[in-house]
Design a protein around this motif. Structure first.
Motif, PDB file in Angstrom:
ATOM      1  N   TRP A  89    -146.100 -55.610-107.554  1.00  0.00           N
ATOM      2  CA  TRP A  89    -144.701 -55.239-107.364  1.00  0.00           C
ATOM      3  C   TRP A  89    -144.183 -54.433-108.558  1.00  0.00           C
ATOM      4  O   TRP A  89    -143.483 -53.441-108.378  1.00  0.00           O
ATOM      5  CB  TRP A  89    -143.845 -56.500-107.157  1.00  0.00           C
ATOM      6  CG  TRP A  89    -142.443 -56.152-106.774  1.00  0.00           C
ATOM      7  CD1 TRP A  89    -141.967 -55.921-105.522  1.00  0.00           C
ATOM      8  CD2 TRP A  89    -141.337 -55.958-107.662  1.00  0.00           C
ATOM      9  NE1 TRP A  89    -140.626 -55.600-105.580  1.00  0.00           N
ATOM     10  CE2 TRP A  89    -140.218 -55.623-106.880  1.00  0.00           C
ATOM     11  CE3 TRP A  89    -141.182 -56.042-109.037  1.00  0.00           C
ATOM     12  CZ2 TRP A  89    -138.976 -55.362-107.431  1.00  0.00           C
ATOM     13  CZ3 TRP A  89    -139.936 -55.790-109.581  1.00  0.00           C
ATOM     14  CH2 TRP A  89    -138.856 -55.449-108.781  1.00  0.00           C
TER      15      TRP A  89
ATOM     16  N   ALA B  42    -142.786 -50.749-108.237  1.00  0.00           N
ATOM     17  CA  ALA B  42    -141.404 -50.471-108.627  1.00  0.00           C
ATOM     18  C   ALA B  42    -141.338 -49.516-109.817  1.00  0.00           C
ATOM     19  O   ALA B  42    -140.261 -49.212-110.318  1.00  0.00           O
ATOM     20  CB  ALA B  42    -140.677 -51.770-108.958  1.00  0.00           C
TER      21      ALA B  42
ATOM     22  N   VAL C  81    -134.815 -58.789-107.089  1.00  0.00           N
ATOM     23  CA  VAL C  81    -135.716 -58.189-106.107  1.00  0.00           C
ATOM     24  C   VAL C  81    -134.969 -58.040-104.784  1.00  0.00           C
ATOM     25  O   VAL C  81    -134.468 -59.014-104.233  1.00  0.00           O
ATOM     26  CB  VAL C  81    -136.984 -59.053-105.924  1.00  0.00           C
ATOM     27  CG1 VAL C  81    -137.889 -58.460-104.864  1.00  0.00           C
ATOM     28  CG2 VAL C  81    -137.709 -59.208-107.243  1.00  0.00           C
TER      29      VAL C  81
ATOM     30  N   GLU D 205    -136.394 -55.689-102.198  1.00  0.00           N
ATOM     31  CA  GLU D 205    -137.434 -55.428-101.204  1.00  0.00           C
ATOM     32  C   GLU D 205    -138.803 -55.642-101.832  1.00  0.00           C
ATOM     33  O   GLU D 205    -138.942 -55.619-103.045  1.00  0.00           O
ATOM     34  CB  GLU D 205    -137.339 -53.990-100.692  1.00  0.00           C
ATOM     35  CG  GLU D 205    -136.132 -53.702 -99.846  1.00  0.00           C
ATOM     36  CD  GLU D 205    -136.122 -52.280 -99.317  1.00  0.00           C
ATOM     37  OE1 GLU D 205    -137.213 -51.791 -98.943  1.00  0.00           O
ATOM     38  OE2 GLU D 205    -135.059 -51.678 -99.294  1.00  0.00           O
TER      39      GLU D 205
ATOM     40  N   SER E  72    -142.958 -54.423-101.895  1.00  0.00           N
ATOM     41  CA  SER E  72    -143.866 -53.326-101.587  1.00  0.00           C
ATOM     42  C   SER E  72    -145.146 -53.489-102.386  1.00  0.00           C
ATOM     43  O   SER E  72    -145.110 -53.839-103.560  1.00  0.00           O
ATOM     44  CB  SER E  72    -143.207 -51.988-101.922  1.00  0.00           C
ATOM     45  OG  SER E  72    -144.123 -50.941-101.735  1.00  0.00           O
TER      46      SER E  72
ATOM     47  N   LEU F 194    -136.268 -50.974-104.463  1.00  0.00           N
ATOM     48  CA  LEU F 194    -136.924 -52.282-104.469  1.00  0.00           C
ATOM     49  C   LEU F 194    -136.175 -53.313-105.301  1.00  0.00           C
ATOM     50  O   LEU F 194    -136.374 -54.509-105.132  1.00  0.00           O
ATOM     51  CB  LEU F 194    -138.354 -52.161-105.009  1.00  0.00           C
ATOM     52  CG  LEU F 194    -139.327 -51.272-104.236  1.00  0.00           C
ATOM     53  CD1 LEU F 194    -140.666 -51.242-104.945  1.00  0.00           C
ATOM     54  CD2 LEU F 194    -139.473 -51.745-102.811  1.00  0.00           C
ATOM     55  N   TYR F 195    -135.328 -52.864-106.211  1.00  0.00           N
ATOM     56  CA  TYR F 195    -134.650 -53.782-107.116  1.00  0.00           C
ATOM     57  C   TYR F 195    -133.249 -53.284-107.440  1.00  0.00           C
ATOM     58  O   TYR F 195    -132.904 -52.134-107.185  1.00  0.00           O
ATOM     59  CB  TYR F 195    -135.444 -53.940-108.418  1.00  0.00           C
ATOM     60  CG  TYR F 195    -135.583 -52.661-109.211  1.00  0.00           C
ATOM     61  CD1 TYR F 195    -134.639 -52.291-110.160  1.00  0.00           C
ATOM     62  CD2 TYR F 195    -136.649 -51.799-109.001  1.00  0.00           C
ATOM     63  CE1 TYR F 195    -134.762 -51.111-110.870  1.00  0.00           C
ATOM     64  CE2 TYR F 195    -136.788 -50.624-109.701  1.00  0.00           C
ATOM     65  CZ  TYR F 195    -135.833 -50.288-110.641  1.00  0.00           C
ATOM     66  OH  TYR F 195    -135.956 -49.111-111.337  1.00  0.00           O
TER      67      TYR F 195
END
Length: 124
Positions: A7, A11, A61, A63, A65, A77-78
């Motif tokens: 992650w 990210a 967080v 999402e 990925s 994503l964050y």
């Protein structure tokens, strides 16, 4: 569910997964305030604190990925907390002021200057 090192790489906090893994192992990454291992899974809603050189991020967080994509996608994503953002900006300002306040030499030392420096260093 996604591994923390994957992650962080997806990210775009780290350039490679091995760098992300190394930082997790060194304890520079905390999930919900606790140290973790690289294989720890991240869930939506977790709070991750990332310490990288002098910068420190605290992000929530949003999402998950496993794939590294474009920077625009990585930013979704964050979400960085407001306190973390303000602290990071203050640190950047402090670093800038510190850089400008330190005296800088006019240029490279001359041959005479280098000899004097070497002489001085040999005394200690």
């Amino acid at each position: 569910m996604v591994r923390i090192d994957k992650w962080l790489w997806a990210a775009r906090f780290f350039k490679t997964r091995s760098l992300a893994k190394k930082n997790v192992e060194q304890g520079k990454i905390k999930v919900n305030g606790q140290r973790c291992k690289p294989a720890r899974t991240v869930d939506i809603g977790d709070q991750i604190s990332i310490k990288k050189s002098q910068a420190k991020w605290v992000v929530d967080v949003l999402e998950l990925s496993e794939q590294r994509g474009p920077a625009k996608v990585a930013q979704t994503l964050y979400q960085e907390t407001a306190a973390s953002q303000k602290e990071r900006e203050d640190q950047q300002l402090l670093n800038k002021l510190e850089y400008h306040s330190t005296p800088k030499p006019d240029g490279r030392p001359s041959k005479k200057d280098r000899r004097e420096i070497q002489k001085f260093k040999k005394k200690f």
